[in-house]
Design an enzyme around this catalytic site. Structure first.
Site, PDB file in Angstrom:
ATOM      1  N   THR A 102      -4.404   5.991   2.657  1.00 34.10           N
ATOM      2  CA  THR A 102      -4.711   7.258   3.008  1.00 34.10           C
ATOM      3  C   THR A 102      -5.575   8.056   1.916  1.00 34.10           C
ATOM      4  OG1 THR A 102      -2.559   7.567   3.909  1.00 34.10           O
ATOM      5  CG2 THR A 102      -3.957   9.379   4.270  1.00 34.10           C
ATOM      6  N   ARG A 111       0.473  10.312   0.904  1.00 33.33           N
ATOM      7  CA  ARG A 111       0.810  11.437   1.830  1.00 33.33           C
ATOM      8  C   ARG A 111       2.105  12.220   1.323  1.00 33.33           C
ATOM      9  NH1 ARG A 111       0.855   7.562   7.348  1.00 33.33           N
ATOM     10  NH2 ARG A 111      -0.980   6.517   6.400  1.00 33.33           N
ATOM     11  N   GLU A 131       0.725  -1.176   0.083  1.00 33.71           N
ATOM     12  CA  GLU A 131      -0.113   0.175  -0.119  1.00 33.71           C
ATOM     13  C   GLU A 131       1.112   1.317   0.137  1.00 33.71           C
ATOM     14  OE1 GLU A 131      -2.582   0.238   3.354  1.00 33.71           O
ATOM     15  OE2 GLU A 131      -2.526   2.272   3.555  1.00 33.71           O
ATOM     16  N   LYS A 149     -10.505  -2.154   7.693  1.00 34.55           N
ATOM     17  CA  LYS A 149      -9.394  -1.933   8.156  1.00 34.55           C
ATOM     18  C   LYS A 149      -9.592  -1.552   9.767  1.00 34.55           C
ATOM     19  CE  LYS A 149      -5.790   1.537   8.181  1.00 34.55           C
ATOM     20  NZ  LYS A 149      -4.734   2.389   7.159  1.00 34.55           N
TER      21      LYS A 149
END
Ligand code: 3PG
Length: 222
Positions: free
Chosen positions: A68, A44, A40, A128
């Site tokens: 994110t 960011r 993943e 998650k």
């Protein structure tokens, strides 16, 4: 490939924060060399989408996801860059709508029973748990198993090489996520052999006790 299939590939999804685009491909290759095939890349940094694009193009054996994922427009941008799945820290009505409109499978983040209920009502059964350790960790996952037997979690946040095996013994945990495979110092030094060794250790973690993840029987929440 749906989220359940992504979760079945391996016991650990490395969470990557890539600052230097030139590191994206060798980093992915180092993880693959250790047996990790799903990763993943978090949105960011300014190079995150370019990193996803580079990994998707140059390391095709990797299933690259986008993390994110917070804005609805992230779905299209990440999909276009080559992401095969998305991970969000939480879930909003706008993200639910965007996920419905997109063919990018989403692993949405939750932290409370109410959030699990909202996610289930929207059709998500693989979630998650974030941030897993501060939220209650293993005790919380055990408590959630009672009311939500049809949910499979990918706990992420505060998990380490030492604690990951205990998470993976829980029947409602399919895999775990974490950044421990890419320590900052080794990443800065481009010490790929250390990252490959950490990946090898993570890929070998035992999921035999997790119903349905290492055999052909149906998985909870499938
Ligand atoms: C994150 O959001 O950075 C991930 O949940 C990873 O958390 P960790 O750095 O505690 O593993």
């Amino acid at each position: 490939m749906n989220i359940l299939e992504v979760m079945r590939v391996g016991p650990v999804i490395p969470v990557l924060v890539i600052e230097d685009l030139a590191q994206a491909v060798p980093l992915a290759q180092a993880l693959v060399a250790g047996g990790v095939r799903v990763l993943e890349v978090t949105l960011r940094t300014s190079v995150a989408l370019a990193a996803i694009r580079a990994i998707a193009r140059e390391v095709p054996e990797v299933i690259v996801g986008v993390g994110t994922l917070i804005r609805p427009e992230d779905f299209t941008e990440a999909r276009d860059a080559g992401a095969r799945f998305g991970v969000s820290p939480g879930l909003t009505p706008a993200l639910i709508a965007a996920a419905r409109d997109s063919d990018l499978p989403l692993l949405p983040g939750v932290m409370t029973p109410s959030e699990v209920m909202t996610a289930r009502a929207a059709g998500f059964h693989q979630l998650k748990l974030f941030p897993a350790q501060p939220a209650g960790g293993i005790d919380l996952l055990k408590a959630l198993a009672g009311p939500f037997p049809d949910v499979t979690f990918c706990p992420t946040g505060g998990i380490t090489a030492e604690t990951a095996p205990d998470y993976l013994t829980l029947p409602n945990v399919g895999c775990v996520g974490g950044s421990w495979l890419t320590p900052k110092t080794e990443l800065a030094a481009e010490d790929w052999s250390v990252i490959t060794a950490l990946a090898r250790q993570a890929a070998a973690l035992d999921r035999r006790k997790v119903t349905g993840f290492t055999d052909s029987s149906p998985v909870t929440g499938a």
